[in-house]
Each structure stands twice: as structure tokens, then as C-alpha cells.
Scaffold this active site. Structure first.
Site, short mmCIF file in Angstrom:
data_model
loop_
_atom_site.label_atom_id
_atom_site.label_comp_id
_atom_site.label_asym_id
_atom_site.label_seq_id
_atom_site.Cartn_x
_atom_site.Cartn_y
_atom_site.Cartn_z
CE1 TYR A 78 -3.29 2.93 0.61
CE2 TYR A 78 -2.17 3.29 2.69
CZ TYR A 78 -3.07 3.70 1.74
OH TYR A 78 -3.74 4.89 1.89
N GLY A 79 1.80 1.33 0.93
CA GLY A 79 2.66 2.52 1.02
C GLY A 79 3.43 2.77 -0.26
#
Length: 250
Positions: free
Chosen positions: A154-155
Site C-alpha cells: 500500500y505505502g
């Protein structure tokens, strides 16, 4: 008549607060997302509060090129002119927070988060870029504190939005338009964490801040409003971190 604003992921949370911020100023707002019933309810609520027909909506999966093209055609078909003054790409989220440990599962996790967070922003931006007001146009992408500290699947997608923001800033700067990103930390009253948002989890997130409090959608919307304002003409190619000091900016 006010400016013309487009907000993806505009039916709930930060996106809805952003749409409301602009509608309250008399701007015309188009909200986008996948769930027609949520968008319809949000538009009805905002129009009842701030004036009939200020807010319109269209549903689309913005990771799909054809659906994004149709959404852009809807936005730019306005009889009063198809220009877009402000684009806020808020759609996305950690749609695949885990995997089954297999290479196939890991690949699927990364691909799903890439589609949800990078493609939804890039495809909509590129579809509307020919219609962005010049000079004066504003693009604001929604990033995350995860872009600095993970998790990776996600990051990493949010970090990719930073480099896309920098690219856009270079492309648009000579034409008098700007591109920036806002990277929130933990924000309450959103659908982001779903079932993971237990009281213990929330307490942990708040405990990481220096202020001892969560962020709110209204606070993030205020930052977006500033970056979209005429007064922010000298601000471009920046990532504004808003996380209560849970992660220092860099």
C-alpha cells in the site's frame, strides 16, 4: 458561479468532506466513485445543505480505462463549459492488506493496491488534463503516512503518487497550473480500516501521534482547499504530511 471541482472517492470520509468544503463556497462539484447509491446520497445531502444542483455524480471504476473515459466525458459534457479548475484524486485505499504467503498471493496483493491507488489517480488525471484550467488549475492527490513507513504494497503505491505529482508539477508549471499531494496519518470517521478499526487499533494509531488525537476529514479537506486556492499558486511539487507528528516529514 464558482469554480468547477472534481473529487474522486467523494461519497464518504475525506472525499465527502472535501466536496462539502467546496460546495459550501458555491463551487460546482462532481463526485466520483464505484458505488452509485453512496454517491447519490452524498450529492443529495450536499445539495440540500448548500444549494440545489451544485453537486453532481457519476459512478465508475477508475482503474478501468474505458470507465474512466466515460466518467471524463460526463464531467466535460457540461453545457456551461467542460473546463476543470480543481481535481482531487481521493479514490483508493489499502484494498489488499494481506496475502496468503504464496508468490501468487503476494503478486495479487501488490497488483490490487496498485490498481486501486495509482491507476485510479493517473487515469482520471490524464483523462481530464486536456480540460484543466490554464493558468490556475490545481491537482491534489491523496497520499498517506504509509508512503514513508509502509506497509509496502500500500505505502509503495502512495509513494508512486509522489513521483507522479512531481512529474505533473514539472509538466504544468510553465502553464500556470500546480500539482501537490496531501499525506494524512490516522483519520477518524472514514471507511478506510473497515473491520481492522477495532478500539485497540484506533488507540494504537492515536498513541503514535504527538498530539494525542486523531485527524478528522474536515482538517484534511481544509488542507486540500488551501492547495487548491489561488493563494497557493507558488506551492507545487510538494507533499504535505498531516499526521499529528506520528511521522516526521521529509
Amino acid at each position: 458561479m464558482g469554480r468547477r471541482i472534481v473529487v474522486s472517492g467523494g461519497g464518504t470520509g475525506i472525499g465527502l468532506a472535501t466536496a462539502e468544503t467546496f460546495a459550501a463556497e458555491g463551487d460546482r462539484v462532481v463526485i466520483l466513485g464505484r458505488r452509485a447509491e453512496v454517491l447519490r446520497a452524498a450529492a443529495d445531502k450536499l445539495n440540500a445543505a448548500h444549494g440545489a444542483d451544485l453537486v453532481t455524480w457519476t459512478s465508475a471504476d477508475l482503474s478501468d480505462p474505458e470507465q474512466t473515459r466515460r466518467a471524463a466525458e460526463f464531467i466535460t459534457a457540461d453545457a456551461e463549459g467542460g473546463d476543470v479548475d480543481v481535481l482531487v484524486t481521493n479514490a483508493g485505499g489499502n484494498v489488499a492488506p494481506s496475502n496468503d504467503g504464496t508468490l501468487e498471493g503476494i503478486a495479487g496483493q501488490y497488483q490490487r493496491n496498485f490498481e486501486a491507488n495509482v491507476l485510479t489517480a493517473v487515469l482520471l488525471t490524464e483523462a481530464l488534463l486536456p480540460h484543466l484550467t490554464r493558468p490556475g488549475g490545481r491537482i491534489v492527490h491523496l497520499s498517506s503516512v504509509a508512503s514513508l513507513r509502509g506497509p509496502g504494497s500500500y505505502g509503495g503505491t502512495k509513494a508512486a503518487l509522489h513521483t507522479y505529482t512531481f512529474e505533473l508539477a514539472r509538466r504544468l508549471g510553465p502553464e500556470g497550473a500546480t500539482a501537490n499531494a496531501v499525506a494524512p496519518g490516522y483519520v477518524e470517521d472514514t471507511e478506510f480500516f473497515g473491520e481492522r478499526g477495532t478500539p485497540e487499533f484506533i488507540a494504537q494509531q492515536i498513541g503514535q501521534t504527538l498530539t494525542g488525537q486523531p485527524g478528522t476529514p474536515v482538517e484534511i479537506a481544509a488542507a486540500i482547499r488551501y492547495l487548491a486556492s489561488p493563494e497557493a499558486a507558488y506551492v507545487t511539487g510538494q507533499v504535505l504530511h498531516i499526521n499529528g507528528g506520528a511521522q516526521y516529514g521529509r
